[in-house]
Design a protein around this motif. Sequence first.
Motif, PDB file in Angstrom:
ATOM      1  N   GLU A 128       0.827  -1.204   0.000  1.00 17.62           N
ATOM      2  CA  GLU A 128       0.000   0.000   0.000  1.00 17.62           C
ATOM      3  C   GLU A 128       0.863   1.257   0.000  1.00 17.62           C
ATOM      4  O   GLU A 128       0.520   2.261  -0.645  1.00 17.62           O
ATOM      5  N   SER A 153      -1.905  -1.580  -5.460  1.00 15.29           N
ATOM      6  CA  SER A 153      -1.621  -2.261  -4.193  1.00 15.29           C
ATOM      7  C   SER A 153      -1.948  -3.746  -4.299  1.00 15.29           C
ATOM      8  O   SER A 153      -1.159  -4.611  -3.885  1.00 15.29           O
ATOM      9  N   GLN A 177      -4.330   3.711  -6.929  1.00 19.98           N
ATOM     10  CA  GLN A 177      -3.684   3.219  -5.718  1.00 19.98           C
ATOM     11  C   GLN A 177      -4.189   1.841  -5.299  1.00 19.98           C
ATOM     12  O   GLN A 177      -3.395   0.937  -5.013  1.00 19.98           O
ATOM     13  N   SER A 178      -5.496   1.650  -5.266  1.00 24.38           N
ATOM     14  CA  SER A 178      -6.033   0.368  -4.796  1.00 24.38           C
ATOM     15  C   SER A 178      -5.692  -0.755  -5.763  1.00 24.38           C
ATOM     16  O   SER A 178      -5.337  -1.867  -5.344  1.00 24.38           O
ATOM     17  N   GLU A 179      -5.790  -0.485  -7.081  1.00 21.59           N
ATOM     18  CA  GLU A 179      -5.479  -1.524  -8.068  1.00 21.59           C
ATOM     19  C   GLU A 179      -4.017  -1.943  -7.987  1.00 21.59           C
ATOM     20  O   GLU A 179      -3.689  -3.137  -7.996  1.00 21.59           O
ATOM     21  N   ARG A 192       0.977   4.225  -3.079  1.00 25.49           N
ATOM     22  CA  ARG A 192       0.599   5.628  -2.869  1.00 25.49           C
ATOM     23  C   ARG A 192       1.290   6.563  -3.855  1.00 25.49           C
ATOM     24  O   ARG A 192       0.881   7.714  -4.023  1.00 25.49           O
TER      25      ARG A 192
END
Length: 485
Positions: free
Chosen positions: A46, A60, A56-58, A50
Motif C-alpha cells: 500500500e 496495491s 492506488q487500490s489496483e 501511494r
Amino acid sequence: FFPPEGIFRPEPALPGDAARAHRTKLERAVSARESGYSGYSRAQAEKAARAYPAFQSEISALLQKARGNRREAERFLQGGEDLELRVRMLETLTEKDLTDLNADVLNEHLRYAKPFEREADAETFRRYVLCPRIENERIVPYRAFLAGFFDDKTKKAFRRDPTLIWKAVNERIADCGDLDYDALSADPCGLLQMGLGSERSRTVLFVAVCRTLGIPARLDPALGGPRFLTGSGWADPRSGRPADGGSAVLLLNNPSGEPLRYGENFTVAKLCGGVYQTLGCDSKWNGRMLRMELEPGDYRILTANRQIDGSVLLRAETVRLSENETVKKDVRMRESQLASRLRHMPVGEHLLTAPDGKQFPLSVLAAQAPATILAVLQPGGEPTEHLLHEMIGLRDSYRDRNTVLIIPCHGAENPTLRRVLGEIPSARLFTCEEPGFTERLCRELQLGDRRLPLAAVLDAGMHARFAFSNYNVGTAGLLLQIADC
C-alpha cells in the motif's frame, strides 16, 4: 472408477550423507524462494502504491499478488507514460503471471498495442488486443518480430480480411502430427522460423498475429478454436462465418449449495465426431449458477464425487441444445459413500511443543473436540504449499475446526503458513522433537507413502478415521467431510 490395485512402494531411503545433502539442497531452495517475498507485507504494498494516487487500490492489489516479483512489476509501472494502460495490462494477467512477468516483455506488448487503443471499446481492447496472454503459453515478446515478418501490403490485407491470416499460417506452418505435445503451444516466433507445429500452436499464432495488427482475437472459450471480432460478433477464420450465430444457452444450477468447481467437480463436453470434447469455461461460476452460450448440438454434463480411497463416483447426463434454445439443468453429484470407507486406526501418544515452549500431549489436544484435523507439514515444499492454499480457500469452513499443524523445528516463518495461522484462528502450530516421529506416525496411520504433508482426522479417543500422505487435489475439503462424518 477405482484406482489401480497394488501396494504403494515407497521410494528407497537415501544413504546418510546423500540424505543430508538432499535436505540441505531443499532447504536452500526454499530459503531462496521465500527470501524474495518474505517481509513484503500488505502495508508495504500500500505504501508503494501511494505513488500512483489515481490507481492506488489496483496497484496495491497487483503488487501483493506479484510477491517476490514485485520489483519487476514496479519497474513496468515506472516504465513511462500510459500508466492506465500499464495497470490494465497487469489486470489481464493471472496471479502466477504476475509472479513471473518481465517488464521488458510487457513493454514490447504495450508499445505495439497502443496505436490501436481507439479502434475498439476499452474492455475489448484490454482483453483481446492489449493482453499478452492468449492461452497457457509462455509469455514472450513476439509482437516486434511478427510486425516485421510480414510486409506492409500483406499486413494491410490481413487487417481488411483476417481470414487471410489463418490461410497464411496454414500455408507457412506444416502440421507436425504427433511430434508435439497436445497440451503445449510453441513460441509464435519460433513457429514461423521452424515452419512446423501443431494445430494448437497454429491457433495461438493466429491470435498473436491478429493482436499484433490491432485485430481483437481470442480462442473460443468452449472448444479453443481461433476467433476474431467483426462488427457482428466473433467469427471463425476457418469458415469466415460468425461463430456465435444461432447459439443456444445452457444454464447450470447448483441446488445443493455445496461448493463446486468447474473442472474439478463437474464439466460440460460437446459430442464432436463421436467423441465428447470437454469445454473450457471462461464464464463466471459463482457456485450457484453458470450460464454457457454454446453452439447447438449434443452435450454431456459429467459430475465427479471423489472418495477418500481414490475412487470416483461419476454421474453423466446428456442434453441436446437446439438453435436459440435455453435449457436449465441441475448439477447433481452422486451421494458420497464416505462413511463406509472410514477406518479407525489407533494413534499413540506424541508430545508436541508450542511456539512459546509449552508442551502438550497430542491426546489432550484431540480431546478438545469430537474431531481434530492433524497435519504434518514441510513448509516451503510444493505439496505442503498446495494443501495450505486449499485450507486458505476454505478458511470459513476451517474457522471453527480444531486444527493441529506440526512442522519441523524450522519453517514457522513461511509466508503461506503464517497466512493460514492468521486467517484460521482455530489452527495451532506445534513442533515435535521425538526421534523418528514422522516414521512412527506413518506406521500408526498405515501410510506406505511417507512423503509430507501427512494429514489425518482424529476422534477424541485418538483413533484416526482416515489419513493421507503427499498431496492430492481436494485433500483439505475431504478432511472437512471426514471430520463431519
